[in-house]
Motif scaffolding. Sequence first.
Motif, PDB file in Angstrom:
ATOM      1  N   PHE A 122     114.466 -47.456  10.694  1.00 33.37           N
ATOM      2  CA  PHE A 122     113.896 -48.235  11.793  1.00 33.37           C
ATOM      3  C   PHE A 122     112.437 -48.613  11.482  1.00 33.37           C
ATOM      4  O   PHE A 122     112.034 -49.757  11.652  1.00 33.37           O
ATOM      5  CB  PHE A 122     113.990 -47.406  13.075  1.00 33.37           C
ATOM      6  CG  PHE A 122     113.429 -48.076  14.286  1.00 33.37           C
ATOM      7  CD1 PHE A 122     114.008 -49.231  14.778  1.00 33.37           C
ATOM      8  CD2 PHE A 122     112.316 -47.564  14.931  1.00 33.37           C
ATOM      9  CE1 PHE A 122     113.483 -49.863  15.901  1.00 33.37           C
ATOM     10  CE2 PHE A 122     111.790 -48.184  16.044  1.00 33.37           C
ATOM     11  CZ  PHE A 122     112.380 -49.337  16.538  1.00 33.37           C
ATOM     12  N   LEU A 125     112.292 -51.255   8.765  1.00 30.71           N
ATOM     13  CA  LEU A 125     112.651 -52.583   9.274  1.00 30.71           C
ATOM     14  C   LEU A 125     111.512 -53.176  10.101  1.00 30.71           C
ATOM     15  O   LEU A 125     111.208 -54.379  10.018  1.00 30.71           O
ATOM     16  CB  LEU A 125     113.914 -52.496  10.129  1.00 30.71           C
ATOM     17  CG  LEU A 125     115.209 -52.281   9.348  1.00 30.71           C
ATOM     18  CD1 LEU A 125     116.363 -51.983  10.283  1.00 30.71           C
ATOM     19  CD2 LEU A 125     115.530 -53.501   8.507  1.00 30.71           C
ATOM     20  N   SER A 129     109.484 -56.513   9.309  1.00 29.96           N
ATOM     21  CA  SER A 129     109.386 -57.634  10.250  1.00 29.96           C
ATOM     22  C   SER A 129     107.931 -57.992  10.506  1.00 29.96           C
ATOM     23  O   SER A 129     107.572 -59.170  10.595  1.00 29.96           O
ATOM     24  CB  SER A 129     110.125 -57.278  11.527  1.00 29.96           C
ATOM     25  OG  SER A 129     109.258 -57.134  12.600  1.00 29.96           O
ATOM     26  N   ASN A 132     106.647 -59.901   7.402  1.00 29.35           N
ATOM     27  CA  ASN A 132     107.165 -61.280   7.389  1.00 29.35           C
ATOM     28  C   ASN A 132     106.363 -62.168   8.316  1.00 29.35           C
ATOM     29  O   ASN A 132     105.983 -63.281   7.973  1.00 29.35           O
ATOM     30  CB  ASN A 132     108.626 -61.302   7.852  1.00 29.35           C
ATOM     31  CG  ASN A 132     109.554 -60.881   6.738  1.00 29.35           C
ATOM     32  OD1 ASN A 132     109.136 -60.845   5.580  1.00 29.35           O
ATOM     33  ND2 ASN A 132     110.778 -60.533   7.072  1.00 29.35           N
ATOM     34  N   ARG A 133     106.080 -61.593   9.499  1.00 32.84           N
ATOM     35  CA  ARG A 133     105.348 -62.382  10.499  1.00 32.84           C
ATOM     36  C   ARG A 133     103.931 -62.686   9.989  1.00 32.84           C
ATOM     37  O   ARG A 133     103.454 -63.806  10.125  1.00 32.84           O
ATOM     38  CB  ARG A 133     105.282 -61.610  11.820  1.00 32.84           C
ATOM     39  CG  ARG A 133     104.646 -62.431  12.917  1.00 32.84           C
ATOM     40  CD  ARG A 133     104.482 -61.639  14.176  1.00 32.84           C
ATOM     41  NE  ARG A 133     105.758 -61.323  14.782  1.00 32.84           N
ATOM     42  CZ  ARG A 133     105.869 -60.655  15.925  1.00 32.84           C
ATOM     43  NH1 ARG A 133     104.802 -60.226  16.548  1.00 32.84           N
ATOM     44  NH2 ARG A 133     107.034 -60.413  16.438  1.00 32.84           N
ATOM     45  N   HIS A 136     103.920 -65.240   7.330  1.00 24.79           N
ATOM     46  CA  HIS A 136     104.185 -66.536   7.927  1.00 24.79           C
ATOM     47  C   HIS A 136     102.903 -67.094   8.558  1.00 24.79           C
ATOM     48  O   HIS A 136     102.596 -68.283   8.396  1.00 24.79           O
ATOM     49  CB  HIS A 136     105.275 -66.385   8.969  1.00 24.79           C
ATOM     50  CG  HIS A 136     105.792 -67.700   9.449  1.00 24.79           C
ATOM     51  ND1 HIS A 136     106.553 -68.515   8.635  1.00 24.79           N
ATOM     52  CD2 HIS A 136     105.638 -68.340  10.626  1.00 24.79           C
ATOM     53  CE1 HIS A 136     106.848 -69.608   9.313  1.00 24.79           C
ATOM     54  NE2 HIS A 136     106.311 -69.521  10.524  1.00 24.79           N
ATOM     55  N   ASP A 140     100.708 -70.363   7.557  1.00 24.49           N
ATOM     56  CA  ASP A 140     100.454 -71.397   8.567  1.00 24.49           C
ATOM     57  C   ASP A 140      98.981 -71.778   8.682  1.00 24.49           C
ATOM     58  O   ASP A 140      98.651 -72.777   9.307  1.00 24.49           O
ATOM     59  CB  ASP A 140     100.937 -70.893   9.930  1.00 24.49           C
ATOM     60  CG  ASP A 140     102.306 -71.459  10.227  1.00 24.49           C
ATOM     61  OD1 ASP A 140     102.897 -72.063   9.309  1.00 24.49           O
ATOM     62  OD2 ASP A 140     102.769 -71.259  11.364  1.00 24.49           O
TER      63      ASP A 140
END
Lengths: 163, 198
Positions: A122, A125, A129, A132-133, A136, A140
């Motif tokens: 958990f 993961l 996550s 990844n954010r 990203h 951006d």
Amino acid sequence: MLRKFFFTVFVVLLSLFTAVTVVYAQQSNPVFPTDDDVNAIAKKLYCPVCPNTPLDVCETQACKDWRAQIKDQLTSGWNEQQILDYFVTQYGEKVLAEPQRSGFTSLVWMLPVIVLIIGLGFVSLLLKSWRNRRNHQVSDAPPIPSITPDVLAKLEKELQEID
Amino acid sequence: MEEATVNVDSQEHPEEASIEKHSTMWKTSGRIVTYFLLFALLGLLAWGLAKVQRGQVHSGEAPNFTLKDFNGNALTLSDLRGQVIIINFWASWCPPCREEAAYLEQTWEKYKDRGVVFIGVDYVDTEKEALAYINEFKVTYFNGPDIGTRISQAYNIQGVPETFYVAKNGQLRGVKVGPLQSPELDLKIEELLAETYP
């Protein structure tokens, strides 16, 4: 007459010697367990009466009887596993200080490992996550304007002039 | 709410929305697993506590069992239907059990020909001491060790001595915790013998 008497005494003594030898031979490897031997097994068991008290340190009559039983079993040549198995059969698994690693009680051993694995999964993961954010968000961000060779040459020239 | 955000975002930034959706999905699954484990552990804890707090079984049908005596002869409770049954949990190491042992044997002798059965269940005892106890008190009613403590668990005893009363129809009619004292067992047996069923 005297010879007959000595012969009889000799026969009696010989019979006694033979009998003693036979009895000794039957107990060729007598086991004399010490209190330490008994306690080495007793500490793997719990008192059936008082909660959370190991058998080797419990002073109730029930525990004294159990330790005496262990001593009898050791004297009879039983090994540690046979004695522990006997106690489990006779009094149930709850007498074991350390739960068995088979059957339903194996859950006691497996559950923490399962919870740890799920927890680690958990967390990994979640970290993935978040990463990844963030990647990203970084991608951006407004692009840094690229420096053309002309601009670079101009900058270098100005720096040299300052020096 | 989060789902709505994803939908709105998906129109403007499809890539971001996909990552957001993916992340939300994992978060939700993680939450479900965490809550499931938490509730499972709490449930297990509650079950254990409830079992301990439940106390002795003292009403309803008497839990059935088969007990073997020290010679290997077996006795099954359900085979004794139609008789009053007294189930006494005892141990040789238990001083209060010694207080009631003689009274139990006397009462057994008094009622054994009147449709009453006594069963002694020897709890976490050693055979040598148990047999010495039986000899000492000249106990003649059926007695055997509770192998694996299965019977004491079925009756959820809290200690010894404890005596359970079973009526002729197999229903429990109460439990006495602690040593029996004359004439309480006589009175209870008379009461159970007097019971009639339609």
